[in-house]
Design a protein around this motif. Structure first.
Motif, PDB file in Angstrom:
ATOM      1  N   UNK A  53       0.813  -1.211   0.000  1.00  0.00           N
ATOM      2  CA  UNK A  53       0.000   0.000   0.000  1.00  0.00           C
ATOM      3  C   UNK A  53       0.852   1.269   0.000  1.00  0.00           C
ATOM      4  N   UNK A  54       1.975   1.257   0.703  1.00  0.00           N
ATOM      5  CA  UNK A  54       2.806   2.466   0.752  1.00  0.00           C
ATOM      6  C   UNK A  54       3.397   2.786  -0.618  1.00  0.00           C
ATOM      7  N   UNK A  55       3.666   1.749  -1.427  1.00  0.00           N
ATOM      8  CA  UNK A  55       4.112   1.988  -2.799  1.00  0.00           C
ATOM      9  C   UNK A  55       2.995   2.641  -3.601  1.00  0.00           C
ATOM     10  N   UNK A  56       1.774   2.094  -3.459  1.00  0.00           N
ATOM     11  CA  UNK A  56       0.617   2.636  -4.173  1.00  0.00           C
ATOM     12  C   UNK A  56       0.419   4.118  -3.812  1.00  0.00           C
ATOM     13  N   UNK A  88       8.107  14.677  -6.922  1.00  0.00           N
ATOM     14  CA  UNK A  88       9.454  14.097  -6.921  1.00  0.00           C
ATOM     15  C   UNK A  88       9.660  13.214  -5.693  1.00  0.00           C
ATOM     16  N   UNK A  89       9.166  13.647  -4.551  1.00  0.00           N
ATOM     17  CA  UNK A  89       9.251  12.834  -3.341  1.00  0.00           C
ATOM     18  C   UNK A  89       8.508  11.509  -3.534  1.00  0.00           C
ATOM     19  N   UNK A  90       7.298  11.575  -4.092  1.00  0.00           N
ATOM     20  CA  UNK A  90       6.541  10.352  -4.368  1.00  0.00           C
ATOM     21  C   UNK A  90       7.288   9.439  -5.330  1.00  0.00           C
ATOM     22  N   UNK A  91       7.903  10.019  -6.346  1.00  0.00           N
ATOM     23  CA  UNK A  91       8.672   9.238  -7.314  1.00  0.00           C
ATOM     24  C   UNK A  91       9.856   8.548  -6.646  1.00  0.00           C
ATOM     25  N   UNK A  92      10.548   9.259  -5.780  1.00  0.00           N
ATOM     26  CA  UNK A  92      11.710   8.689  -5.098  1.00  0.00           C
ATOM     27  C   UNK A  92      11.283   7.504  -4.228  1.00  0.00           C
ATOM     28  N   UNK A  93      10.215   7.681  -3.445  1.00  0.00           N
ATOM     29  CA  UNK A  93       9.743   6.601  -2.569  1.00  0.00           C
ATOM     30  C   UNK A  93       9.281   5.403  -3.394  1.00  0.00           C
ATOM     31  N   UNK A  94       8.522   5.651  -4.451  1.00  0.00           N
ATOM     32  CA  UNK A  94       8.050   4.550  -5.304  1.00  0.00           C
ATOM     33  C   UNK A  94       9.228   3.855  -5.982  1.00  0.00           C
ATOM     34  N   UNK A  95      10.239   4.613  -6.369  1.00  0.00           N
ATOM     35  CA  UNK A  95      11.418   4.033  -7.021  1.00  0.00           C
ATOM     36  C   UNK A  95      12.242   3.186  -6.066  1.00  0.00           C
ATOM     37  N   UNK A  96      12.279   3.572  -4.801  1.00  0.00           N
ATOM     38  CA  UNK A  96      12.990   2.766  -3.805  1.00  0.00           C
ATOM     39  C   UNK A  96      12.382   1.374  -3.750  1.00  0.00           C
ATOM     40  N   UNK A  97      11.051   1.317  -3.734  1.00  0.00           N
ATOM     41  CA  UNK A  97      10.406   0.008  -3.745  1.00  0.00           C
ATOM     42  C   UNK A  97      10.668  -0.721  -5.065  1.00  0.00           C
ATOM     43  N   UNK A  98      10.433  -0.024  -6.165  1.00  0.00           N
ATOM     44  CA  UNK A  98      10.522  -0.643  -7.486  1.00  0.00           C
ATOM     45  C   UNK A  98      11.904  -1.199  -7.785  1.00  0.00           C
ATOM     46  N   UNK A  99      12.943  -0.421  -7.494  1.00  0.00           N
ATOM     47  CA  UNK A  99      14.285  -0.796  -7.942  1.00  0.00           C
ATOM     48  C   UNK A  99      15.210  -1.304  -6.854  1.00  0.00           C
ATOM     49  N   UNK A 100      14.788  -1.227  -5.592  1.00  0.00           N
ATOM     50  CA  UNK A 100      15.658  -1.716  -4.525  1.00  0.00           C
ATOM     51  C   UNK A 100      15.025  -2.810  -3.670  1.00  0.00           C
ATOM     52  N   UNK A 101      13.714  -2.755  -3.490  1.00  0.00           N
ATOM     53  CA  UNK A 101      13.067  -3.683  -2.560  1.00  0.00           C
ATOM     54  C   UNK A 101      12.343  -4.830  -3.270  1.00  0.00           C
TER      55      UNK A 101
END
Length: 143
Positions: A53-56, A88-101
């Motif tokens: 949900x936090x990614x969404x 940009x903040x939302x993009x960074x958080x979503x990218x952390x999930x997408x590309x690191x987690x």
């Protein structure tokens, strides 16, 4: 009051079209449109199905504040820069999930060439829009 430069209307309109594409992607994905999702690989569909949900929420912030920022640019509002910053903040958080987690960071491997291009283009364009909005605010164009 500062005269509105023509480039503001051009950049505002182009950014709204660009960000509307992100909004369309978000809506089609969230409503689980079968025709739209059929274009995704099974791995990409699994990524979206299994996302927390936090990614969404971060994805929604990234997409909709970017659309809002474009609208604020066209309305000549000084809050456009803040909207792009939140995006940009939302993009960074979503990218952390997408590309690191997610799946140990394998999302990039299953993305494909088109997704890779967007992965690079989205933050570059968003940062450019944020900087542009800040510059227009400092010049008094956005009020």
């Amino acid at each position: 009051m500062t005269k509105t430069p023509v480039h503001l209307w051009i950049i505002g309109a182009l950014s709204l079209l660009w960000n509307a594409g992100g909004g369309f992607d978000y809506v089609m994905t969230q409503t689980e449109n079968p025709d739209y999702l059929a274009a995704l690989t099974p791995e990409q569909q699994a990524f979206l199905t299994n996302a927390p949900l936090w990614f969404e929420a971060a994805w929604a912030v990234g997409v909709w504040f970017s659309v809002f920022g474009s609208l604020l640019l066209l309305l000549r509002s000084r809050y456009a820069g803040s909207a792009f910053a939140l995006s940009l903040l939302g993009l960074i958080v979503a990218s952390i999930y997408t590309y690191l987690i997610a799946d140990g960071g394998s999302a990039l491997a299953v993305s494909g060439t088109a997704a890779l291009i967007f992965t690079v283009a989205i933050p570059i364009i968003l940062i450019a829009l944020w900087l542009y909005a800040r510059a227009m605010t400092k010049k008094g164009v956005l009020r």
